[in-house]
Design a protein around this motif. Structure first.
Motif, PDB file in Angstrom:
ATOM      1  N   GLU A 145       2.267  12.978 -29.796  1.00 52.75           N
ATOM      2  CA  GLU A 145       1.542  12.035 -30.809  1.00 52.75           C
ATOM      3  C   GLU A 145       0.926  10.829 -29.989  1.00 52.75           C
ATOM      4  O   GLU A 145       1.476   9.646 -29.911  1.00 52.75           O
ATOM      5  CB  GLU A 145       3.349  11.132 -31.142  1.00 52.75           C
ATOM      6  CG  GLU A 145       3.360  12.251 -32.720  1.00 52.75           C
ATOM      7  CD  GLU A 145       4.384  11.712 -33.459  1.00 52.75           C
ATOM      8  OE1 GLU A 145       5.201  11.190 -33.548  1.00 52.75           O
ATOM      9  OE2 GLU A 145       4.174  12.704 -35.186  1.00 52.75           O
ATOM     10  N   PRO A 146       0.160  10.795 -29.850  1.00 52.82           N
ATOM     11  CA  PRO A 146      -1.081   9.855 -28.637  1.00 52.82           C
ATOM     12  C   PRO A 146      -1.091   8.635 -30.049  1.00 52.82           C
ATOM     13  O   PRO A 146      -1.727   8.639 -31.184  1.00 52.82           O
ATOM     14  CB  PRO A 146      -1.964  10.360 -28.315  1.00 52.82           C
ATOM     15  CG  PRO A 146      -2.241  11.592 -29.157  1.00 52.82           C
ATOM     16  CD  PRO A 146      -0.609  11.984 -29.822  1.00 52.82           C
ATOM     17  N   PRO A 147      -0.998   7.282 -29.666  1.00 53.64           N
ATOM     18  CA  PRO A 147      -1.153   6.781 -30.218  1.00 53.64           C
ATOM     19  C   PRO A 147      -2.577   6.348 -30.438  1.00 53.64           C
ATOM     20  O   PRO A 147      -3.238   5.439 -30.907  1.00 53.64           O
ATOM     21  CB  PRO A 147      -0.669   5.143 -29.973  1.00 53.64           C
ATOM     22  CG  PRO A 147      -0.541   5.566 -28.277  1.00 53.64           C
ATOM     23  CD  PRO A 147      -0.775   6.853 -28.327  1.00 53.64           C
ATOM     24  N   VAL A 148      -3.462   7.265 -31.473  1.00 52.40           N
ATOM     25  CA  VAL A 148      -5.017   7.250 -31.224  1.00 52.40           C
ATOM     26  C   VAL A 148      -5.549   6.404 -32.171  1.00 52.40           C
ATOM     27  O   VAL A 148      -6.654   5.263 -32.024  1.00 52.40           O
ATOM     28  CB  VAL A 148      -5.564   8.376 -32.042  1.00 52.40           C
ATOM     29  CG1 VAL A 148      -6.895   8.311 -32.139  1.00 52.40           C
ATOM     30  CG2 VAL A 148      -4.916   9.840 -30.760  1.00 52.40           C
ATOM     31  N   ARG A 149      -4.866   5.485 -33.119  1.00 53.14           N
ATOM     32  CA  ARG A 149      -4.929   4.943 -34.197  1.00 53.14           C
ATOM     33  C   ARG A 149      -5.094   3.066 -33.935  1.00 53.14           C
ATOM     34  O   ARG A 149      -5.599   2.115 -33.865  1.00 53.14           O
ATOM     35  CB  ARG A 149      -4.519   4.506 -35.265  1.00 53.14           C
ATOM     36  CG  ARG A 149      -5.020   5.046 -35.952  1.00 53.14           C
ATOM     37  CD  ARG A 149      -5.056   5.463 -37.842  1.00 53.14           C
ATOM     38  NE  ARG A 149      -5.108   6.368 -38.717  1.00 53.14           N
ATOM     39  CZ  ARG A 149      -5.166   7.493 -38.670  1.00 53.14           C
ATOM     40  NH1 ARG A 149      -3.630   7.291 -38.186  1.00 53.14           N
ATOM     41  NH2 ARG A 149      -5.384   8.027 -38.448  1.00 53.14           N
ATOM     42  N   PHE A 150      -4.282   2.538 -32.720  1.00 56.13           N
ATOM     43  CA  PHE A 150      -3.848   1.827 -31.413  1.00 56.13           C
ATOM     44  C   PHE A 150      -4.906   1.760 -31.169  1.00 56.13           C
ATOM     45  O   PHE A 150      -4.787   0.727 -30.551  1.00 56.13           O
ATOM     46  CB  PHE A 150      -2.829   1.667 -30.764  1.00 56.13           C
ATOM     47  CG  PHE A 150      -2.205   0.641 -30.276  1.00 56.13           C
ATOM     48  CD1 PHE A 150      -2.223  -0.411 -30.520  1.00 56.13           C
ATOM     49  CD2 PHE A 150      -1.866   0.976 -28.815  1.00 56.13           C
ATOM     50  CE1 PHE A 150      -1.716  -1.535 -30.196  1.00 56.13           C
ATOM     51  CE2 PHE A 150      -1.531   0.286 -27.867  1.00 56.13           C
ATOM     52  CZ  PHE A 150      -1.341  -1.314 -28.032  1.00 56.13           C
ATOM     53  N   ALA A 151      -5.506   2.576 -30.412  1.00 56.92           N
ATOM     54  CA  ALA A 151      -6.826   2.126 -29.651  1.00 56.92           C
ATOM     55  C   ALA A 151      -8.257   1.052 -29.297  1.00 56.92           C
ATOM     56  O   ALA A 151      -8.391   0.191 -28.511  1.00 56.92           O
ATOM     57  CB  ALA A 151      -7.982   3.645 -29.169  1.00 56.92           C
ATOM     58  N   SER A 152      -7.942   0.438 -30.724  1.00 54.20           N
ATOM     59  CA  SER A 152      -9.260  -0.166 -30.725  1.00 54.20           C
ATOM     60  C   SER A 152      -8.572  -1.812 -30.841  1.00 54.20           C
ATOM     61  O   SER A 152      -9.389  -2.655 -30.034  1.00 54.20           O
ATOM     62  CB  SER A 152     -10.111  -0.515 -32.115  1.00 54.20           C
ATOM     63  OG  SER A 152      -8.463   0.198 -33.392  1.00 54.20           O
TER      64      SER A 152
END
Ligand code: ADP
Ligand code: MG
Length: 307
Positions: free
Chosen positions: A192-199
């Protein structure tokens, strides 16, 4: 079914804008102005990164997510991907349908689409290569080399669960309740990579890396690239209850050297608050060390290595 029938049936429905429904030789992306484009590729192989008996939908999601994890660690929002498949002769329509379903679910979850790929048949193990493309504002990519003396070290999610799931498959003896066993195996199969946290990450991080080969090993890459010493304070490393139940007093050492987490480790100013945990600090020197209540402890094996 031949190669083209297979592509039309299972993959064309996943094709995005610019992919011509997978009916041409290439995809076309109109030139964008303003943003930087990041590109990354990762291959997963049966018997190394997943098991042949894993559900095809989870194999598909793992293949995609291990690449999205790299983009997220750099602060990019994913947009598209290419899919390279080496399929064993034994692959069935059901298997392919499940595989496409897994991709469709993650495309929806992460807002990405398929641009194209290549399909071949092999006598060897199943191999899946995903090349992912993501965007971020010009000049905003988070490098491995930006850690500064005085930074604190943070990590998203919890560490080692995927390694715990793998250990269970490798028949490590345990007496876990069913729910704990299921949750560790789920993390191994579908990270579950934290994709939404990137920005948000790109506004706070000085240096960042995706944790794929083990927390200590990957922070070692940041330390070397930045020319600093990273201290990981073991008592602060987030470890889940199921993992502690599996590994007991060995949990910390096993977790920080297990691979396949696909979380993000980063450094930034002290006192940051968000969907992550403070686990250490950056000092002058070189390398990475693990402490427990202020005392350095030896790390026997740094992390997963292919060679
Ligand atoms: P070529 O003959 O040039 O190798 P292909 O016949 O492999 O081209 O591919 C035909 C089309 O199908 C292309 O648009 C290609 O991108 C797409 N394609 C082939 N395999 C895949 C795949 N595994 N996933 C997505 N698209 C694919
Ligand atoms: Mg081809």
């Amino acid at each position: 079914m031949d190669e083209f029938g297979l592509i039309a049936k299972y993959f064309a429905p996943l094709a995005g804008e610019g992919a011509f429904g997978l009916t041409d030789d290439v995809a076309l992306l109109p030139r964008q102005t303003g943003d930087d484009l990041l590109v990354t590729t990762d291959t997963i192989t049966e018997g190394v990164d997943f098991f042949g008996f894993d559900p095809s939908s989870t194999i598909a999601r793992k293949a995609l997510r291990v690449s999205l994890s790299d983009l997220a660690a750099k602060g990019a929002v994913p947009a598209h991907y290419l899919l390279g498949l080496s399929l064993p002769h034994t692959v069935t329509p059901d298997w392919l349908a499940g595989f496409a379903e897994g991709l469709a679910a993650d495309q929806k979850q992460y807002g990405v689409s398929l641009l194209g790929g290549d399909t071949g048949v092999t006598d060897g193990p199943l191999c899946i290569a995903v090349t992912a493309f993501g965007f971020l504002p010009h000049g905003k990519m988070i490098r491995r080399c930006g850690a500064c003396v005085g930074d604190h070290v943070y990590v998203t999610g919890s560490i080692g669960e995927s390694g715990g799931g793998l250990a269970i498959f490798r028949r490590e003896i345990h007496s876990l309740p069913e729910a704990d066993r299921v949750s560790l195996i789920a993390r191994y199969r579908v990270p579950e990579p934290p994709v939404r946290f990137a920005s948000a990450l790109r506004d706070i991080a000085h240096a960042s890396v995706d944790v794929s080969d083990g927390l200590i090993a990957d922070l070692g890459h940041v330390a070397v690239a930045s020319g600093v010493r990273i201290i990981v304070e073991g008592e602060r490393v987030p470890l889940s209850a199921p993992l502690r139940a599996l590994w007991g007093e060995n949990t910390l050492l096993r977790a920080v050297t297990a691979g396949d987490d696909y979380q993000i480790a980063f450094t930034g100013p002290p006192g940051l608050d968000g969907p992550f945990t403070g686990i250490g600090k950056v000092e002058a020197g070189l390398g990475v060390s693990l402490t427990l209540h202020g005392k350095e402890i030896a790390v026997p094996k740094l992390g997963y290595r292919h060679f």
